[in-house]
Motif scaffolding. Structure first.
Motif, PDB file in Angstrom:
ATOM      1  N   ALA A  35       0.841  -1.204   0.000  1.00  0.00           N
ATOM      2  CA  ALA A  35       0.000   0.000   0.000  1.00  0.00           C
ATOM      3  C   ALA A  35       0.871   1.247   0.000  1.00  0.00           C
ATOM      4  CB  ALA A  35      -0.928  -0.008   1.206  1.00  0.00           C
ATOM      5  N   GLY A  36       1.946   1.214   0.806  1.00  0.00           N
ATOM      6  CA  GLY A  36       2.851   2.360   0.841  1.00  0.00           C
ATOM      7  C   GLY A  36       3.559   2.578  -0.471  1.00  0.00           C
ATOM      8  N   HIS A  37       3.967   1.480  -1.110  1.00  0.00           N
ATOM      9  CA  HIS A  37       4.646   1.592  -2.398  1.00  0.00           C
ATOM     10  C   HIS A  37       3.708   2.129  -3.470  1.00  0.00           C
ATOM     11  CE1 HIS A  37       7.358  -1.882  -0.791  1.00  0.00           C
ATOM     12  NE2 HIS A  37       7.665  -0.733  -0.266  1.00  0.00           N
ATOM     13  N   LEU A  38       2.449   1.690  -3.413  1.00  0.00           N
ATOM     14  CA  LEU A  38       1.466   2.158  -4.383  1.00  0.00           C
ATOM     15  C   LEU A  38       1.235   3.660  -4.233  1.00  0.00           C
ATOM     16  CD1 LEU A  38      -0.566   1.487  -6.603  1.00  0.00           C
ATOM     17  CD2 LEU A  38      -2.206   0.847  -4.827  1.00  0.00           C
ATOM     18  N   TRP A  39       1.103   4.124  -3.003  1.00  0.00           N
ATOM     19  CA  TRP A  39       0.905   5.550  -2.759  1.00  0.00           C
ATOM     20  C   TRP A  39       2.149   6.342  -3.149  1.00  0.00           C
ATOM     21  CZ3 TRP A  39      -3.379   8.026  -2.435  1.00  0.00           C
ATOM     22  CH2 TRP A  39      -4.520   7.408  -1.908  1.00  0.00           C
ATOM     23  N   LEU A  40       3.329   5.769  -2.900  1.00  0.00           N
ATOM     24  CA  LEU A  40       4.569   6.449  -3.260  1.00  0.00           C
ATOM     25  C   LEU A  40       4.669   6.639  -4.764  1.00  0.00           C
ATOM     26  CD1 LEU A  40       7.302   7.613  -2.401  1.00  0.00           C
ATOM     27  CD2 LEU A  40       8.235   5.308  -2.518  1.00  0.00           C
ATOM     28  N   LEU A  41       4.366   5.579  -5.525  1.00  0.00           N
ATOM     29  CA  LEU A  41       4.431   5.679  -6.979  1.00  0.00           C
ATOM     30  C   LEU A  41       3.402   6.681  -7.506  1.00  0.00           C
ATOM     31  CD1 LEU A  41       4.973   1.993  -8.157  1.00  0.00           C
ATOM     32  CD2 LEU A  41       6.540   3.912  -8.437  1.00  0.00           C
ATOM     33  N   THR A  42       2.207   6.660  -6.922  1.00  0.00           N
ATOM     34  CA  THR A  42       1.173   7.608  -7.346  1.00  0.00           C
ATOM     35  C   THR A  42       1.605   9.039  -7.058  1.00  0.00           C
ATOM     36  OG1 THR A  42      -0.540   5.942  -6.889  1.00  0.00           O
ATOM     37  CG2 THR A  42      -1.263   8.233  -7.121  1.00  0.00           C
ATOM     38  N   GLY A  43       2.220   9.237  -5.882  1.00  0.00           N
ATOM     39  CA  GLY A  43       2.714  10.568  -5.536  1.00  0.00           C
ATOM     40  C   GLY A  43       3.823  11.026  -6.456  1.00  0.00           C
ATOM     41  N   CYS A  44       4.700  10.101  -6.832  1.00  0.00           N
ATOM     42  CA  CYS A  44       5.801  10.447  -7.740  1.00  0.00           C
ATOM     43  C   CYS A  44       5.278  10.794  -9.134  1.00  0.00           C
ATOM     44  CB  CYS A  44       6.789   9.295  -7.812  1.00  0.00           C
ATOM     45  SG  CYS A  44       7.833   9.154  -6.344  1.00  0.00           S
ATOM     46  N   GLU A  45       4.209  10.118  -9.546  1.00  0.00           N
ATOM     47  CA  GLU A  45       3.612  10.440 -10.851  1.00  0.00           C
ATOM     48  C   GLU A  45       3.022  11.842 -10.825  1.00  0.00           C
ATOM     49  OE1 GLU A  45       2.341   9.462 -14.872  1.00  0.00           O
ATOM     50  OE2 GLU A  45       3.963   8.952 -13.509  1.00  0.00           O
ATOM     51  N   LEU A  46       2.391  12.207  -9.702  1.00  0.00           N
ATOM     52  CA  LEU A  46       1.858  13.559  -9.554  1.00  0.00           C
ATOM     53  C   LEU A  46       2.998  14.574  -9.551  1.00  0.00           C
ATOM     54  CD1 LEU A  46      -0.448  15.556  -9.005  1.00  0.00           C
ATOM     55  CD2 LEU A  46      -0.230  15.012  -6.567  1.00  0.00           C
ATOM     56  N   HIS A  47       4.093  14.243  -8.858  1.00  0.00           N
ATOM     57  CA  HIS A  47       5.260  15.125  -8.812  1.00  0.00           C
ATOM     58  C   HIS A  47       5.847  15.318 -10.209  1.00  0.00           C
ATOM     59  CE1 HIS A  47       8.822  17.057  -7.240  1.00  0.00           C
ATOM     60  NE2 HIS A  47       9.606  16.131  -7.759  1.00  0.00           N
ATOM     61  N   ARG A  48       5.930  14.229 -10.975  1.00  0.00           N
ATOM     62  CA  ARG A  48       6.437  14.309 -12.343  1.00  0.00           C
ATOM     63  C   ARG A  48       5.568  15.234 -13.186  1.00  0.00           C
ATOM     64  NH1 ARG A  48       4.881  13.453 -16.696  1.00  0.00           N
ATOM     65  NH2 ARG A  48       2.993  12.465 -15.910  1.00  0.00           N
ATOM     66  N   SER A  49       4.254  15.106 -13.028  1.00  0.00           N
ATOM     67  CA  SER A  49       3.324  15.939 -13.783  1.00  0.00           C
ATOM     68  C   SER A  49       3.490  17.416 -13.426  1.00  0.00           C
ATOM     69  CB  SER A  49       1.889  15.479 -13.504  1.00  0.00           C
ATOM     70  OG  SER A  49       0.956  16.279 -14.188  1.00  0.00           O
ATOM     71  N   GLN A  50       3.671  17.697 -12.144  1.00  0.00           N
ATOM     72  CA  GLN A  50       3.866  19.083 -11.712  1.00  0.00           C
ATOM     73  C   GLN A  50       5.173  19.648 -12.265  1.00  0.00           C
ATOM     74  OE1 GLN A  50       3.584  18.337  -7.500  1.00  0.00           O
ATOM     75  NE2 GLN A  50       1.437  18.936  -7.401  1.00  0.00           N
ATOM     76  N   ASN A  51       6.233  18.833 -12.242  1.00  0.00           N
ATOM     77  CA  ASN A  51       7.514  19.281 -12.791  1.00  0.00           C
ATOM     78  C   ASN A  51       7.417  19.565 -14.285  1.00  0.00           C
ATOM     79  OD1 ASN A  51       8.900  19.282 -10.408  1.00  0.00           O
ATOM     80  ND2 ASN A  51       9.934  17.329 -10.744  1.00  0.00           N
ATOM     81  N   HIS A  52       6.621  18.741 -14.976  1.00  0.00           N
ATOM     82  CA  HIS A  52       6.459  18.956 -16.409  1.00  0.00           C
ATOM     83  C   HIS A  52       5.761  20.282 -16.681  1.00  0.00           C
ATOM     84  CE1 HIS A  52       4.520  17.950 -20.463  1.00  0.00           C
ATOM     85  NE2 HIS A  52       5.798  18.124 -20.679  1.00  0.00           N
ATOM     86  N   MET A  53       4.756  20.623 -15.875  1.00  0.00           N
ATOM     87  CA  MET A  53       4.076  21.905 -16.043  1.00  0.00           C
ATOM     88  C   MET A  53       5.036  23.064 -15.801  1.00  0.00           C
ATOM     89  SD  MET A  53       0.201  21.431 -14.544  1.00  0.00           S
ATOM     90  CE  MET A  53       0.693  20.806 -12.947  1.00  0.00           C
ATOM     91  N   LEU A  54       5.897  22.936 -14.789  1.00  0.00           N
ATOM     92  CA  LEU A  54       6.884  23.990 -14.530  1.00  0.00           C
ATOM     93  C   LEU A  54       7.883  24.099 -15.670  1.00  0.00           C
ATOM     94  CD1 LEU A  54       7.599  23.331 -10.735  1.00  0.00           C
ATOM     95  CD2 LEU A  54       6.286  25.219 -11.730  1.00  0.00           C
ATOM     96  N   LEU A  55       8.245  22.963 -16.250  1.00  0.00           N
ATOM     97  CA  LEU A  55       9.194  22.956 -17.364  1.00  0.00           C
ATOM     98  C   LEU A  55       8.677  23.789 -18.528  1.00  0.00           C
ATOM     99  CD1 LEU A  55      11.762  21.772 -18.751  1.00  0.00           C
ATOM    100  CD2 LEU A  55      10.322  19.856 -19.469  1.00  0.00           C
ATOM    101  N   LEU A  56       7.371  23.724 -18.778  1.00  0.00           N
ATOM    102  CA  LEU A  56       6.795  24.430 -19.923  1.00  0.00           C
ATOM    103  C   LEU A  56       6.824  25.946 -19.757  1.00  0.00           C
ATOM    104  CD1 LEU A  56       3.743  22.104 -20.713  1.00  0.00           C
ATOM    105  CD2 LEU A  56       6.017  22.125 -21.755  1.00  0.00           C
ATOM    106  N   ASN A  57       7.186  26.429 -18.557  1.00  0.00           N
ATOM    107  CA  ASN A  57       7.314  27.866 -18.330  1.00  0.00           C
ATOM    108  C   ASN A  57       8.747  28.353 -18.520  1.00  0.00           C
ATOM    109  OD1 ASN A  57       4.578  28.391 -17.657  1.00  0.00           O
ATOM    110  ND2 ASN A  57       4.912  27.566 -15.609  1.00  0.00           N
ATOM    111  N   LYS A  58       9.667  27.423 -18.816  1.00  0.00           N
ATOM    112  CA  LYS A  58      11.063  27.791 -18.972  1.00  0.00           C
ATOM    113  C   LYS A  58      11.359  28.187 -20.425  1.00  0.00           C
ATOM    114  CE  LYS A  58      12.690  24.780 -15.237  1.00  0.00           C
ATOM    115  NZ  LYS A  58      13.220  25.869 -14.388  1.00  0.00           N
TER     116      LYS A  58
END
Length: 226
Positions: A126-149
């Motif tokens: 359960a912890g690993h599943l939540w961790l991976l889901t959180g990392c996917e959200l983090h990746r998505s947020q980083n991608h949005m920030l990248l598009l402002n560069k």
């Protein structure tokens, strides 16, 4: 659910940071043990946007892109998935993006309900599943920030990200077409080409072929992101 090009092989009994292998071994092993192996031809659909998110996926070989087409017909690539990546980790009951095989790919597929049921009985999973889901959200947020560069920053960040994800010391094979890179970075193909030529002239990279990039000077690329 699966495109016609998918062939069931049977089942068994920097950008964004990757999750260390030890942090998702339990989930990965579960997918490997109970997942069905499926093969997808290049450019074939794995799943479509707004389809039920009934499965989780793990890339065995090849590459997968996640993308969305806007109402005006523009395509936005949101992610590339490489071997060992788990994807399809939606927080809702439907897929937000579509997923396609960039190259011929082999993917492990497992029912979401099976994994969540097992996770309910296994705190580590359960912890690993939540961790991976959180990392996917983090990746998505980083991608949005990248598009402002700026364009040079986007290209440098992309090259460093791909090198880190495939754990390359220097050479980065770009399996995806140049249009995919453009749609991921929100730039035109012409701009991508100009930025690569500029980086090559600065001796930051070498371009042996259009699908291979050698990182000759990572500090130069990293300074562009400072």
């Amino acid at each position: 659910m699966f495109a016609a090009a998918a062939v069931d092989e049977g089942s068994a009994g920097h950008g964004p940071e990757l999750v260390p292998a030890k942090d998702h071994d339990s989930l990965s092993r579960t997918i490997e043990l109970i997942g069905a192996r499926r093969r997808f031809k290049r450019n074939s659909e794995v799943y479509g946007a707004r389809e039920p998110a009934d499965y989780f996926y793990k890339v065995v070989s090849g590459m997968v892109r996640a993308y969305k087409v806007t109402v005006d017909g523009r395509r936005h690539v949101s992610a590339f998935y490489v071997p060992a990546d788990v994807f399809g980790l939606e927080t809702s009951e439907q897929h937000v993006f579509s997923a396609e095989a960039v190259t011929d790919a082999e993917i492990l597929v497992v029912k979401r309900s099976t994994v969540t049921s097992l996770a309910a009985q296994d705190a580590a999973m359960a912890g690993h599943l939540w961790l991976l889901t959180g990392c996917e959200l983090h990746r998505s947020q980083n991608h949005m920030l990248l598009l402002n560069k700026s364009a040079p920053e986007r290209v440098a960040s992309f090259l460093l990200e791909m090198a880190d994800r495939i754990q390359s010391d220097g050479e980065v094979p770009l399996s995806m077409p140049r249009q995919d890179v453009a749609d991921y970075l929100g730039l035109s193909i012409e701009t991508i080409s100009r930025m690569l030529t500029r980086l090559e002239s600065a001796s930051a990279i070498a371009l042996p072929t259009c699908r291979r990039v050698v990182l000759r000077n990572r500090p130069v690329l990293r300074r562009m992101l400072a």
